[in-house]
Scaffold this motif. Structure first.
Motif: not given
Length: 567
Positions: A417-424
């Motif tokens: 879930a936190l990885y997607w904050e990095m992707v976005f």
């Protein structure tokens, strides 16, 4: 052909069928449910029978697993083997740790717990009882409960730790519940049981009911009525952390992980200053943070604007072909409100199949602004909890290799879930306004702080009060939300590495993305779909699976390779 269409088999075929082996996936499923049934049957806390039976179960399964033909398995089955081996070893260690913790308060709990345990187990095994004998035993147990109170009252200061007192109180509550279940089983069905046991049970139940609060106050310093506000944890020490890190396949020391968190925090602070300068607050980014906190939505608007943010995340990943979103995953999202009392522990969203914004007007506006009614703080967390975050993750996990949910790890669950904050963030077209970036960076700083305070707490270097101060001073939390976060971290519902798993798991996934997507080995959507369909496991095993690395039965992650995945 035999009668009724049955095919006759010769003895050699019958022997071959009898000797057929279960697959590793089938073995995992069986062990999961066998273990669950054994824990339900041998449920009494502090029971030697429970410890010995579960210990034997895990040990026998571990030895049986190691006799399997590992080299003949395909890559997926080898991963399953290694996951199961790791799970069984960790379960044995957890039993040992629980037994050691229970032994700390055994001197004053065991004298009354042992006879109650015998009656509870008698009822579970459906053995014959003599009501008069039960009544006599209950009278005697009341005296042991009184003796327990005396021992606790007369204990020298420091003889029992605060954590031992807190754990003892929770154990006594469970013992009381098990005793009540035993009594209710017979009550009303056996007239003699009612005649002999009803009154002795009333006295024993009353004695047990008063004991947990007494123990909590005397040994843990928690006064009656303060249970929900108290923060009590059980530091596991450096050796305990190293054992947990080994089980998570993270070959780093706790001190190295703290340094990684500090490095990430420095990056966040530099980005926060940039956003603050865009907003006209200069380098005083905390002033910019306070300004954004005040940008709240009107009362009563939470459900609609939270839904709009959930839809925004879903539409974004679909538009840019970042991950596959099954139609039902986005169609069947439900929303409920978190009641005020529950917000003492979870003042924000909760994850799963349901989106839960905090209910309006139950806390001060600034508390509510942290996620519940502030668009900029919620922008980074709506997709974290829903799509492409936890909701999508768990939706797929229920449908693709669901048996691997036994191997749940925060490095996969929260890391995803936190990885997607990095992707976005890295795409540059999602967190466009400085206010949105401030909201996102607040949560990234929060994840850095979680690593620091949770690891230092378990190292014995920080108290819960100091953890709260770190969240307030280092991140900018309101004190009420900081207390809720620390309480949730240490009051027994999360493992010692759970809070560290968010950012560290995300960093592992980010580096894995660079290896596969960045090197042109895999399209981005396929990469994310493969992670979801692989289901839960330590990221290093996920890496070996996706990269088709050679796996050995004595698999040990390569330290330098894994360091490259996280730094």
């Amino acid at each position: 052909m035999a009668e009724e269409g049955w095919v006759a088999l010769d003895s050699r075929a019958s022997t071959a069928l009898a000797a057929s082996e279960e697959s590793i996936a089938e073995r995992i499923t069986r062990i999961r449910y066998d273990g669950s049934d054994l824990m339900a049957f041998y449920k009494f806390p502090t029971s030697n029978a429970r410890y010995e039976r579960l210990n034997r179960f895990y040990d026998e399964e571990l030895h049986a697993l190691r006799e399997q033909p590992f080299d003949s398995y395909d890559q997926d089955a080898k991963v399953d083997y290694l996951l199961l081996e790791n799970y069984l070893k960790r379960s044995l260690r957890t039993l040992e740790l629980d037994d050691a913790r229970d032994s700390e308060f055994a001197p004053f709990v065991r004298p009354f717990a042992a006879p109650i345990r015998d009656w509870v187990q008698t009822r579970i095994e459906v053995r014959a009882i003599q009501p008069q004998e039960v009544a006599s035993s209950f009278h005697a147990i009341v005296k042991e409960v009184r003796r327990c109170r005396q021992m606790v009252s007369e204990a020298e200061p420091g003889k029992y730790s605060k954590a031992a007192g807190y754990r003892a109180a929770r154990t006594i509550e469970q013992i009381r519940g098990d005793l009540r279940e035993m009594f209710e089983f017979y009550k009303g069905y056996d007239p003699l049981f009612d005649w002999w046991v009803r009154e002795p049970h009333v006295r024993l139940d009353a004695a047990l009911a008063a004991l947990p609060a007494f123990v909590r106050e005397k040994l843990a310093g928690i006064k009656p009525g303060d249970e929900d506000e108290a923060i009590v944890g059980e530091p596991i020490g450096r050796d305990g952390l190293l054992a947990e890190l080994e089980a998570e396949m993270i070959p780093y020391s706790p001190e190295e992980l703290v340094r990684i968190a500090e490095k990430e925090y420095a990056w966040c602070e530099a980005e926060m200053i940039k956003a603050s300068q865009e907003m006209g607050f200069g380098v005083e980014w905390r002033d910019a943070l306070e300004h954004v906190k005040g940008l709240v939505e009107p009362p009563g608007s939470q459900p609609l604007f939270i839904k709009s943010l959930v839809d925004e995340g879903t539409e974004y990943v679909e538009k840019h072909k970042l991950v596959s979103v099954p139609p039902v995953a986005k169609e069947a999202i439900r929303m409920y409100m978190i009641p005020p009392e529950a917000q003492k522990v979870s003042p924000f969203f909760l994850r799963g199949h349901v989106s839960y914004p905090t209910s309006s007007m139950s806390h001060a506006d600034k508390l509510m602004s942290m996620r519940g009614n502030n668009r900029h703080f919620s922008k980074a967390t709506a997709f974290h909890e829903m799509i492409p975050g936890h909701h999508l993750q768990l939706f797929v996990a229920d449908r693709a290799r669901p048996y691997r949910r036994l191997f749940s790890t925060p490095f996969y669950i929260e890391g995803w879930a936190l990885y997607w904050e990095m992707v976005f963030w890295g795409r540059g077209d999602f967190f466009i306004s400085p206010e949105d970036r401030v909201g996102s960076l607040f949560w990234r700083m929060h994840r850095c702080a979680r690593i620091v305070f949770s690891l230092k707490f378990h190292l014995g270097q920080m108290t819960p009060a100091e953890c709260i101060e770190l969240l307030v001073n280092w991140v900018g939390h309101e004190r009420a939300t900081a207390e809720g976060e620390v309480r949730r971290s240490f009051n027994g519902d999360y493992g010692p590495l759970y809070q560290a798993g968010y950012l560290l798991g995300a960093l592992q996934l980010w580096k894995l993305r660079e290896e596969l997507v960045g090197q042109g080995l895999c399209p981005e959507r396929m990469f994310h779909d493969q992670i979801l369909k692989a289901n839960m496991m330590p990221i290093e095993l996920l890496r070996a699976l996706l990269l088709k690395q050679e796996l050995r039965q004595d698999f040990k992650e390569q330290l330098e390779i894994l360091r490259g995945n996280m730094t």
